[in-house]
Design an enzyme around this catalytic site. Sequence first.
Site, mmCIF file in Angstrom:
data_model
loop_
_atom_site.group_PDB
_atom_site.id
_atom_site.type_symbol
_atom_site.label_atom_id
_atom_site.label_comp_id
_atom_site.label_asym_id
_atom_site.label_seq_id
_atom_site.Cartn_x
_atom_site.Cartn_y
_atom_site.Cartn_z
ATOM 1 N N GLU A 177 0.838 -1.210 0.000
ATOM 2 C CA GLU A 177 0.000 0.000 0.000
ATOM 3 C C GLU A 177 0.872 1.259 0.000
ATOM 4 O OE1 GLU A 177 -3.642 2.228 2.406
ATOM 5 O OE2 GLU A 177 -2.593 0.569 3.352
ATOM 6 N N LYS A 214 -2.698 -2.058 -2.964
ATOM 7 C CA LYS A 214 -3.748 -1.189 -2.438
ATOM 8 C C LYS A 214 -3.341 0.246 -2.751
ATOM 9 C CE LYS A 214 -6.508 -0.034 1.635
ATOM 10 N NZ LYS A 214 -6.996 -0.469 2.958
#
Length: 298
Positions: A177, A214
């Site tokens: 992420e 992500k």
Amino acid sequence: MADPQMTAQIRDRDGFIAALDQSGGSTPGALRLYGIPDDAYAGEAEMFRLVHAMRARIMAAPAFTGERVIAAILFERTMDGDVRGAPVPAFLWEQRRVVPFLKVDKGLEPEADGVSLMKPMPGLGPLLDRAAALGVFGTKMRSVIALPSRTGIAAVVAQQFAVAAEIARHGLMPIIEPEVSIGSPDKAGAEAILVAALAEALDALPEERAVMLKLTLPEVPDHYAALVRHPRVARVVALSGGYARAQACARLAANHGVVASFSRALTEDLRASMSEAAFDAALERAIAEIYRASTVKH
């Protein structure tokens, strides 16, 4: 070895990921949004007890099943807790068919060169072993990008992939992420640099290795299309990043092959004072809206 049913669900099933992993500094904000002010509790232990009760209420709600919520990301204390007498990871998979993930980062370093790298993660190996033993499928770790700095973004990607390699060695699926801040003065520029850096790192992965990504909902629709198609990517999911649910869902619906991994946008209408019927109905509406944006594209 990864559970083949969980792997198939993560790769192929329609739905989205619930991010239930607020920790440390973000927990008071989550509780305030839920209708519990700072003066309603004293100390960290009470704070985490309250936020665990909120998360348990969500996980036990009728709408929270693998039919639409394919996975949930947990804070370490949540992973170690119970729901209705069962360990959380077991409850999620065995009773809800929701794949459990664990947030493993320890927060962010101060911003430098336009980015915030992850703090060191002492004890990561034992944590990964414990998570695997509890039935957790994968992990998530977050960095933040504020500016379109090529060297800063390269450092973020290098750190993320280095830690992801250790996670993979423990048999878990890493969610990488590198969040681009929605307040960046050149968000589109940062996203362009990030996509190129991610593609290069993905190309260098061993053939048998896969990761999830992500990413921030982009300024340009389908900006992540090449990453969605990359053979080393199991799934691309999007964080809400501070956008309200309606705005986040509108952006998500414009990005083909990308599903949600929302936190605040999932829980923004939930309140501690709600009756069970009102709570369940509000969560059903949120899940339906996010599922639709994850699966119906324009």
